[in-house]
Design an enzyme around this catalytic site. Structure first.
Site, mmCIF file in Angstrom:
data_model
loop_
_atom_site.group_PDB
_atom_site.id
_atom_site.type_symbol
_atom_site.label_atom_id
_atom_site.label_comp_id
_atom_site.label_asym_id
_atom_site.label_seq_id
_atom_site.Cartn_x
_atom_site.Cartn_y
_atom_site.Cartn_z
ATOM 1 N N ASP A 11 -6.394 9.207 0.698
ATOM 2 C CA ASP A 11 -5.339 8.653 1.553
ATOM 3 C C ASP A 11 -4.100 8.485 0.684
ATOM 4 O O ASP A 11 -3.991 7.507 -0.065
ATOM 5 C CB ASP A 11 -5.784 7.301 2.128
ATOM 6 C CG ASP A 11 -4.681 6.665 2.960
ATOM 7 O OD1 ASP A 11 -3.965 7.404 3.660
ATOM 8 O OD2 ASP A 11 -4.534 5.425 2.890
ATOM 9 N N GLU A 71 -5.553 12.786 4.117
ATOM 10 C CA GLU A 71 -4.925 12.345 5.361
ATOM 11 C C GLU A 71 -3.506 12.882 5.451
ATOM 12 O O GLU A 71 -2.774 12.930 4.474
ATOM 13 C CB GLU A 71 -4.931 10.805 5.431
ATOM 14 C CG GLU A 71 -4.563 10.301 6.816
ATOM 15 C CD GLU A 71 -4.971 8.849 7.059
ATOM 16 O OE1 GLU A 71 -6.046 8.438 6.602
ATOM 17 O OE2 GLU A 71 -4.201 8.144 7.727
ATOM 18 N N ASP A 143 -6.968 0.662 1.289
ATOM 19 C CA ASP A 143 -6.670 2.053 0.915
ATOM 20 C C ASP A 143 -7.928 2.817 0.504
ATOM 21 O O ASP A 143 -8.075 3.996 0.820
ATOM 22 C CB ASP A 143 -5.634 2.098 -0.213
ATOM 23 C CG ASP A 143 -4.285 1.573 0.238
ATOM 24 O OD1 ASP A 143 -3.696 2.187 1.141
ATOM 25 O OD2 ASP A 143 -3.844 0.546 -0.280
#
Lengths: 177, 177
Positions: A11, A71, A143
């Site tokens: 991410d 992502e 995260d």
């Protein structure tokens, strides 16, 4: 015995890049590792990019994933923030491709749909589902959970191969186990 | 005899990344190489980033520069274009830092001021000055010329060290030779 599929999920962020690693063993997911890569605030760009790529490189060296998923980032209204986020994401992808890892991209919507079952899920719901699906004893930082969620999305969507292999039954973005 | 300072200049772009390599021998600049890295249109992001990092890696392997300079990019009004440009630039910086190269950044204004002498110079003026300063027999393609211009800017500004070393006379962004 063939090596299990090991997915590294990323991410990306300009300040914090979350990562999560899972194994698919049979039709079960197993947690391997997760964490956050934090850049030094006010460090120059090359320094921040250095932190991201060197950490991703170490993670690959240590855990030897054979798949990577990242992502897709939100396109910010602030051009400078968008540029910075793009640079961090580009650096992360560079670190993955330089190690020869196939990189798959998923939107935040796809991640939420795959992990929670609906696209408007809150961050806490994603964390909650990651804990449940991987049977974790604690809740990972947001995260890191997002990194794991991206890795799970890649697994749940059949490693981007389901359509071609035709061997996995997918419905609503989830395996039917 | 010490190794000459060899600068790799990069002008990042989402479609074409220009590069130029120069040596500083005494107080003279010598052209080493330049060119363009072109990504495949409509290729997926990981493929395009792969082309950028693998080519930069090959260039470093072949020419072994010991300094790198990269142009700061224009923040576009189109968020998607800004994100894409950021990703390309982040990947280029990642390739440089993974090889241990110190990376210096210069704005387009600094490049034009250093090479042409004024910040509002047209692209053709930059090409013209690059040809003159490096005594080239032909005019390099615009992106390659921009790569050379960034490398020259780094040299003309004293390799980012002038202030610290105090040994180079700089006025108006140019060496006084």
């Amino acid at each position: 015995m063939s090596r299990p599929v090991r997915v590294l999920g990323i991410d990306p962020g300009s300040r914090t890049t979350g990562f999560g690693i899972i194994d698919l063993v049979g039709r079960e997911y197993q947690y391997v590792a997760s964490g956050c890569i934090r850049t030094i605030p006010n460090d120059e760009l090359a320094g921040r990019i250095g932190v991201i790529v060197q950490h991703i490189d170490e993670i690959i060296e240590t855990y030897r994933p054979n798949q990577a998923a990242i992502e897709q980032v939100f396109v910010n209204v602030n051009p400078k923030a968008t540029l910075m986020l793009g640079q961090a994401r580009g650096a992360a992808i560079a670190a993955l491709v330089l190690r020869g890892l196939p990189v798959h991209e998923y939107t935040a919507l796809q991640v939420k749909q795959a992990v929670v079952g609906q696209g408007k899920a809150a961050k806490e719901q994603v964390q909650h589902m990651v804990v449940n699906m991987l049977k974790l004893s604690g809740t990972p930082q947001a995260d890191a959970a997002d990194g794991l969620a991206v890795a799970l999305t890649h697994a749940l969507r059949g490693y981007g191969l389901a359509g071609r292999l035709g061997g996995l039954a997918i419905k609503g973005g989830r395996f039917q186990i």
